[in-house]
Scaffold this active site. Structure first.
Site, PDB file in Angstrom:
ATOM      1  N   GLY A  40       0.823  -1.285   0.072  1.00 21.03           N
ATOM      2  CA  GLY A  40       0.067  -0.076  -0.041  1.00 21.03           C
ATOM      3  C   GLY A  40       0.815   1.104  -0.038  1.00 21.03           C
ATOM      4  CG  ASN A 184       4.807   7.676 -12.963  1.00 20.83           C
ATOM      5  OD1 ASN A 184       3.680   8.424 -13.520  1.00 20.83           O
ATOM      6  ND2 ASN A 184       4.340   6.368 -12.620  1.00 20.83           N
ATOM      7  CB  THR A 220      10.335   9.104 -10.400  1.00 19.47           C
ATOM      8  OG1 THR A 220       9.098   8.619 -10.617  1.00 19.47           O
ATOM      9  CG2 THR A 220      10.697   9.708  -9.010  1.00 19.47           C
ATOM     10  CG  LEU A 221      12.785  11.257 -15.272  1.00 16.53           C
ATOM     11  CD1 LEU A 221      14.239  11.821 -15.982  1.00 16.53           C
ATOM     12  CD2 LEU A 221      11.511  11.470 -16.231  1.00 16.53           C
ATOM     13  CG  ASP A 246       9.488  -6.522  -7.265  1.00 13.76           C
ATOM     14  OD1 ASP A 246       8.681  -5.519  -7.952  1.00 13.76           O
ATOM     15  OD2 ASP A 246       8.904  -7.162  -6.183  1.00 13.76           O
ATOM     16  CB  ALA A 249       7.873  -0.347  -2.750  1.00 13.80           C
ATOM     17  CB  ALA A 250      10.874   1.958  -7.537  1.00 12.54           C
ATOM     18  N   GLY A 251       8.822   4.073  -6.410  1.00  8.24           N
ATOM     19  CA  GLY A 251       8.369   5.391  -6.529  1.00  8.24           C
ATOM     20  C   GLY A 251       7.969   5.571  -4.868  1.00  8.24           C
ATOM     21  CG  ASP A 252       4.847   3.535  -2.583  1.00  5.94           C
ATOM     22  OD1 ASP A 252       4.587   4.431  -3.273  1.00  5.94           O
ATOM     23  OD2 ASP A 252       4.671   2.420  -2.649  1.00  5.94           O
ATOM     24  N   GLY A 285       9.762  -7.180  -3.656  1.00  4.61           N
ATOM     25  CA  GLY A 285       8.563  -7.156  -2.501  1.00  4.61           C
ATOM     26  C   GLY A 285       8.498  -5.596  -2.633  1.00  4.61           C
ATOM     27  CB  SER A 289      12.230  -4.249  -1.919  1.00  6.87           C
ATOM     28  OG  SER A 289      11.474  -3.242  -2.122  1.00  6.87           O
TER      29      SER A 289
HETATM   30  P1  ADP Z   1       7.023   4.470 -10.314  1.00  3.53           P
HETATM   31  O1  ADP Z   1       7.386   3.210 -10.013  1.00  3.53           O
HETATM   32  O2  ADP Z   1       6.588   5.156  -9.176  1.00  3.53           O
HETATM   33  O3  ADP Z   1       6.621   4.577 -11.721  1.00  3.53           O
HETATM   34  P2  ADP Z   1       9.966   5.079 -11.448  1.00  3.53           P
HETATM   35  O4  ADP Z   1       9.589   3.890 -12.215  1.00  3.53           O
HETATM   36  O5  ADP Z   1      10.153   6.491 -12.188  1.00  3.53           O
HETATM   37  O6  ADP Z   1       8.645   5.144 -10.203  1.00  3.53           O
HETATM   38  O7  ADP Z   1      11.119   4.940 -10.468  1.00  3.53           O
HETATM   39  C1  ADP Z   1      11.328   5.756  -9.230  1.00  3.53           C
HETATM   40  C2  ADP Z   1      12.564   5.854  -8.752  1.00  3.53           C
HETATM   41  O8  ADP Z   1      13.172   4.420  -8.643  1.00  3.53           O
HETATM   42  C3  ADP Z   1      13.613   6.376 -10.000  1.00  3.53           C
HETATM   43  O9  ADP Z   1      13.370   7.611 -10.059  1.00  3.53           O
HETATM   44  C4  ADP Z   1      14.929   5.763  -9.671  1.00  3.53           C
HETATM   45  O10 ADP Z   1      15.606   6.239  -8.594  1.00  3.53           O
HETATM   46  C5  ADP Z   1      14.458   4.414  -9.232  1.00  3.53           C
HETATM   47  N1  ADP Z   1      14.461   3.124 -10.308  1.00  3.53           N
HETATM   48  C6  ADP Z   1      13.211   2.893 -10.982  1.00  3.53           C
HETATM   49  N2  ADP Z   1      13.683   1.893 -11.901  1.00  3.53           N
HETATM   50  C7  ADP Z   1      15.045   1.721 -11.844  1.00  3.53           C
HETATM   51  C8  ADP Z   1      16.031   1.009 -12.514  1.00  3.53           C
HETATM   52  N3  ADP Z   1      15.441   0.135 -13.633  1.00  3.53           N
HETATM   53  N4  ADP Z   1      17.174   1.424 -12.433  1.00  3.53           N
HETATM   54  C9  ADP Z   1      17.611   2.185 -11.553  1.00  3.53           C
HETATM   55  N5  ADP Z   1      16.801   2.950 -10.680  1.00  3.53           N
HETATM   56  C10 ADP Z   1      15.451   2.811 -10.781  1.00  3.53           C
HETATM   57 NA    NA Z   2      11.318  -3.703  -4.915  1.00  4.59          NA
END
Ligand code: ADP
Ligand code: NA
Length: 301
Positions: A40, A184, A220-221, A246, A249-252, A285, A289
């Site tokens: 969540g 994003n 974020t990109l 995986d 939770a990257a954006g989180d 996860g 993670s």
């Molecule tokens: P969301 O998951 O919310 O769409 P992003 O895909 O933009 O967000 O990812 C958020 C952040 O996670 C990025 O700014 C970066 O720091 C990290 N990230 C995501 N994917 C990668 C990747 N393939 N390699 C390195 N960092 C990543």
């Molecule tokens: Na993860």
């Protein structure tokens, strides 16, 4: 003194299903594994802010019957869960997260108790906010709840950070109270559309959204890092090159770290938040993670 971060948002049990490829319509695919853990966006961002070193309180709701493991997981991270309501007669929120062999994910969310966050708990928690504190919002709970929190927090002089994810279909309720918008590229395009910003291209869209709202924007990109415009500072900060396992939770992770590190200069804040998010994508996860501050500082050393 460490920053105080109040998160008002969703708490889910995430069922992570790993499979070779996503099923098409009418198709059945066998999964390799199923694991259930805390997720969540509200809970994940609370965990990220706590692991970044902030004092974190979470306002949300779980089911009285099935919410105990979720609260236990939040407590284990030192998050104040006194304002998490335990609602009778509804299940906790749940997300079915499909992850394929390319580490792409596809997610179905069942809101459950997240739809019933009591307004009274929002009022009580926001009454304790002070200038210098941060309110961190997402878009997985009713917008009326987020709106109430944003209004009370901005009146209290706290910084209001809105991670507008998943992409909203309306921004009018919140935009006047938001100091920092985190998105994003997909969410940026949706918000630019809603605001009537016609610009093409990420940098131009960010500038348009900043002009239209008066808020700072960070977009974020993925593997390319993040583009930002906050006050006089703008640019693109690159992400570390990692092997993505995986991206859940990257954006989180990024949002929680960015909200927690309000005391740092912007460049350091961006660096830490990007590094934390890049570490999160190297592990399976959602909440499990999210890296701790020491690991992120270790990367920079
Ligand atoms: P969301 O998951 O919310 O769409 P992003 O895909 O933009 O967000 O990812 C958020 C952040 O996670 C990025 O700014 C970066 O720091 C990290 N990230 C995501 N994917 C990668 C990747 N393939 N390699 C390195 N960092 C990543
Ligand atoms: Na993860």
């Amino acid at each position: 003194m460490s920053a105080q971060v109040l998160v008002v948002g969703s708490i889910n049990a995430d069922d992570a299903v790993r499979l070779a490829r996503f099923p098409g319509p009418g198709e059945t695919v066998s999964a390799r594994t199923l694991t259930t853990a805390l997720g969540g966006k509200g809970a994940n961002q609370a965990v990220a802010a706590a692991r970044a070193g902030a004092d974190v309180r979470l306002v949300g709701a779980v089911g009285a019957d099935d919410g105990a493991p979720l609260i236990a997981a939040l407590d284990a991270d030192g998050i104040d869960t006194a304002a998490v309501a335990r609602l009778d007669g509804v299940p906790s929120g749940r997300a079915i997260v499909l992850i394929d062999d390319d580490a792409e994910n596809s997610i179905v969310v069942v809101p459950g108790a997240n739809a019933g966050i009591p307004q009274e708990t929002v009022r009580t928690a926001c009454a304790a906010l002070r200038p210098g504190d941060a309110l961190l919002l997402q878009h997985e709970v009713p917008i009326a709840v987020s709106r109430l929190a944003a209004e009370l927090a901005s009146n209290a002089g706290a910084t209001v950070v809105w991670n507008a994810a998943p992409a909203p279909t309306s921004v009018d309720e919140l935009v006047g109270h938001v100091d920092l918008l985190l998105v994003n590229e997909h969410e940026l395009a949706a918000i630019a559309d809603l605001l009537g910003v016609a610009a093409e291209g990420t940098t131009e869209r960010i500038a348009g959204v900043v002009d239209a709202t008066g808020a700072g924007v960070v977009c974020t990109l993925g593997a390319d890092g993040a583009a930002y415009r906050i006050g006089d500072e703008h640019g693109v900060a690159p992400a570390r090159s990692v092997e993505a396992v995986d991206t859940t939770a990257a954006g989180d992770t990024f949002a929680g770290y960015l909200a927690a590190l309000t005391g740092l200069p912007l460049a350091d804040r961006m660096r830490r938040a990007l590094d934390a998010a890049s570490l999160a994508v190297t592990r399976p996860g959602a909440a499990p993670s999210i890296p701790a501050r020491g690991e992120v500082e270790g990367l920079a050393a």
